[in-house]
Enzyme design. Structure first.
Site, PDB file in Angstrom:
ATOM      1  N   HIS A 174      -3.402  -5.667   1.021  1.00 23.31           N
ATOM      2  CA  HIS A 174      -2.716  -5.863   2.305  1.00 23.31           C
ATOM      3  C   HIS A 174      -2.637  -7.338   2.692  1.00 23.31           C
ATOM      4  CE1 HIS A 174      -2.443  -1.675   3.824  1.00 23.31           C
ATOM      5  NE2 HIS A 174      -3.476  -1.461   3.042  1.00 23.31           N
ATOM      6  N   GLU A 204      -0.876  -8.652   4.922  1.00 22.79           N
ATOM      7  CA  GLU A 204      -0.739  -8.784   6.382  1.00 22.79           C
ATOM      8  C   GLU A 204      -2.085  -8.714   7.094  1.00 22.79           C
ATOM      9  OE1 GLU A 204      -0.287  -6.098   4.729  1.00 22.79           O
ATOM     10  OE2 GLU A 204      -0.814  -4.315   5.903  1.00 22.79           O
ATOM     11  N   CYS A 254       0.844  -1.198   0.000  1.00 23.14           N
ATOM     12  CA  CYS A 254       0.000   0.000   0.000  1.00 23.14           C
ATOM     13  C   CYS A 254       0.886   1.257   0.000  1.00 23.14           C
ATOM     14  CB  CYS A 254      -0.970  -0.050   1.174  1.00 23.14           C
ATOM     15  SG  CYS A 254      -2.383   1.039   0.968  1.00 23.14           S
TER      16      CYS A 254
END
Lengths: 77, 225
Positions: free
Chosen positions: B197, B199, B89
């Site tokens: 994302h 994560e 990002c």
């Protein structure tokens, strides 16, 4: 020395903000607007002996992203 | 030796902790948390992660200020030496501004901030960061960005595709990105930038685990290297 740097999107790079503003102008009833492109001005107050090379470097390294933007450097006084 | 990674935090980063938690969950060792003003990176890092967020309030352009911070000069040097670097990002935006990756991330075509889970296609499953997936596999990972509209000129896009450097594509283009590109690799394959994302998708409690294979694949490969 006052410097004005004008940063604008390169031709061919779609400008979503410009397009939205274009729509808004049409919505307000303004006729005959063919295109809207949005850029940015950066005003610098620099030492009088600042070289053109240094000004160009400032634009290339930070003020403009030359992948998508062009810039012009204008000396105001 | 324990897996050694680092997460770089800039003023305005807000996914640094998520990234650290994901790395620790998969690697079993906590990453070092590095502040942007630090002028040096520790030696012997196995992986460097640039997290999401709004570094420097997105002043000037997303990622532009962070790309010029002292620690980024070190990250560029490390990347040039072959140290794996993952930018997610805002981290992707920083990598393009630092010229570690080609192209630029522009305002979403819709002008809106988008925050939802999207479907991606794994285009290249041979790179360090994508080897945990199968080529063509469809995965679900959240996006949350305002400036994720990937732009590069046609010549660059052709080159990226020809060299297998498009890592992920959106199945349904959510932000106007050229050729639906969601993530790109550098030429050497050790730097990945992506808007989604991973994560945020490493635990069933997150609502999905589509990002897990990215960390598992890379960390397993690096740990056995």
């Amino acid at each position: 020395m006052k410097i004005r740097v004008l940063v604008s999107l390169k031709p061919g790079v779609l400008d979503p903000q410009g397009r939205a503003v274009h729509h808004a102008l049409e919505g307000l009833g303004f006729k005959g607007v063919d295109d809207v492109r949005i850029g940015r001005t950066v005003e610098l107050d620099v030492a009088d002996d600042t070289s053109d090379t240094a000004l160009t470097e400032m634009c290339e390294k930070l003020l403009a992203n030359t992948v998508i933007e062009n810039y012009t450097i204008e000396k105001l006084d | 030796m324990a897996f050694s990674s680092a997460v770089i935090t800039f003023p305005g980063s807000n996914c640094d902790r998520d990234m650290a938690v994901a790395l620790e969950q998969v690697a079993g060792s906590a990453p070092l948390c590095i502040w942007h003003g630090d002028a040096e990176l520790p030696q012997g890092l196995d992986l460097i992660a640039l997290p999401g967020g709004f570094s420097y309030g997105d002043y000037l352009r997303s990622g532009a200020m962070a790309a010029n911070s002292p620690i980024m000069r070190e990250v560029v040097r490390a990347a040039d030496r072959g140290v794996p670097v993952l930018g997610v990002c805002n981290g992707f935006q920083v990598l393009t501004e630092a010229r570690l990756l080609p192209g630029a991330l522009m305002r979403n075509a819709s002008q809106h901030f988008i925050c939802r889970t999207v479907s991606l296609k794994v285009e290249n499953a041979d790179s360090l960061f994508t080897k945990g997936y199968d080529a063509g596999q469809e995965i679900r990972i959240p996006v949350a960005h305002h400036d994720g509209n990937y732009f590069a000129d046609e010549e660059t896009l052709d080159r990226l595709e020809g060299e297998g450097r498009v890592a992920f594509r959106y199945l349904k283009n959510c932000n106007g990105s050229r050729r639906d590109i969601a993530g790109v690799l550098n030429k050497a394959g050790n730097v990945l930038g992506m808007m989604p994302h991973p994560e945020r998708a490493v635990d069933a409690a997150h609502g999905g685990t589509g990002g897990l294979a990215l960390f598992e694949g890379a960390i397993k490969a690096l740990a056995t290297a």
